[in-house]
Design a protein around this motif. Structure first.
Motif, PDB file in Angstrom:
ATOM      1  N   SER A 133       0.837  -1.193   0.000  1.00 52.93           N
ATOM      2  CA  SER A 133       0.000   0.000   0.000  1.00 52.93           C
ATOM      3  C   SER A 133       0.878   1.251   0.000  1.00 52.93           C
ATOM      4  N   LEU A 134       0.311   2.356  -0.410  1.00 57.33           N
ATOM      5  CA  LEU A 134       1.039   3.620  -0.403  1.00 57.33           C
ATOM      6  C   LEU A 134       1.470   3.970   1.017  1.00 57.33           C
ATOM      7  N   ALA A 135       0.606   3.714   1.983  1.00 55.28           N
ATOM      8  CA  ALA A 135       0.944   4.018   3.383  1.00 55.28           C
ATOM      9  C   ALA A 135       2.163   3.205   3.832  1.00 55.28           C
ATOM     10  N   GLN A 136       2.225   1.934   3.449  1.00 55.83           N
ATOM     11  CA  GLN A 136       3.361   1.089   3.817  1.00 55.83           C
ATOM     12  C   GLN A 136       4.651   1.601   3.173  1.00 55.83           C
ATOM     13  N   VAL A 137       4.586   1.985   1.913  1.00 62.93           N
ATOM     14  CA  VAL A 137       5.772   2.508   1.218  1.00 62.93           C
ATOM     15  C   VAL A 137       6.242   3.794   1.891  1.00 62.93           C
ATOM     16  N   LEU A 160       8.091   2.922   5.034  1.00 58.41           N
ATOM     17  CA  LEU A 160       9.416   2.397   4.726  1.00 58.41           C
ATOM     18  C   LEU A 160      10.387   3.511   4.346  1.00 58.41           C
ATOM     19  N   LEU A 161       9.920   4.492   3.608  1.00 60.37           N
ATOM     20  CA  LEU A 161      10.777   5.596   3.191  1.00 60.37           C
ATOM     21  C   LEU A 161      11.137   6.536   4.336  1.00 60.37           C
ATOM     22  N   GLN A 162      10.287   6.622   5.334  1.00 64.01           N
ATOM     23  CA  GLN A 162      10.535   7.529   6.454  1.00 64.01           C
ATOM     24  C   GLN A 162      11.387   6.900   7.545  1.00 64.01           C
ATOM     25  N   ARG A 163      11.591   5.619   7.469  1.00 65.10           N
ATOM     26  CA  ARG A 163      12.415   4.923   8.447  1.00 65.10           C
ATOM     27  C   ARG A 163      13.842   5.446   8.414  1.00 65.10           C
TER      28      ARG A 163
END
Length: 73
Positions: free
Chosen positions: A55-59, A62-65
């Motif tokens: 999902s967009l929320a999951q991506v 992951l990018l903000q980690r």
């Protein structure tokens, strides 16, 4: 092959069988690098079509980690 289906495209040649059916294509990559990239991208999309989606929320998560870097030995 009748002329309405024949396309004269410099840097592109079709290989035909004995019946005149197109079986393969040769592409001059110096002239048509962008075309090759588009074909390759389409191939990758087709090949990966059954992979699970995220999902967009999951991506976004992951990018903000924060990136963890390994310490060098």
């Amino acid at each position: 092959m009748d002329s309405k289906h024949s396309v004269d495209m410099p840097g592109v040649e079709f290989l035909v069988n004995r019946r005149g059916q197109k079986r393969a294509v040769l592409i001059d990559l110096k002239k048509h690098a962008a075309l090759w990239e588009d074909l390759y991208d389409a191939y990758l999309v087709q090949r990966r079509r059954r992979e699970p989606r995220e999902s967009l929320a999951q991506v976004k998560r992951l990018l903000q980690r924060p990136v963890r870097r390994r310490a060098r030995a």
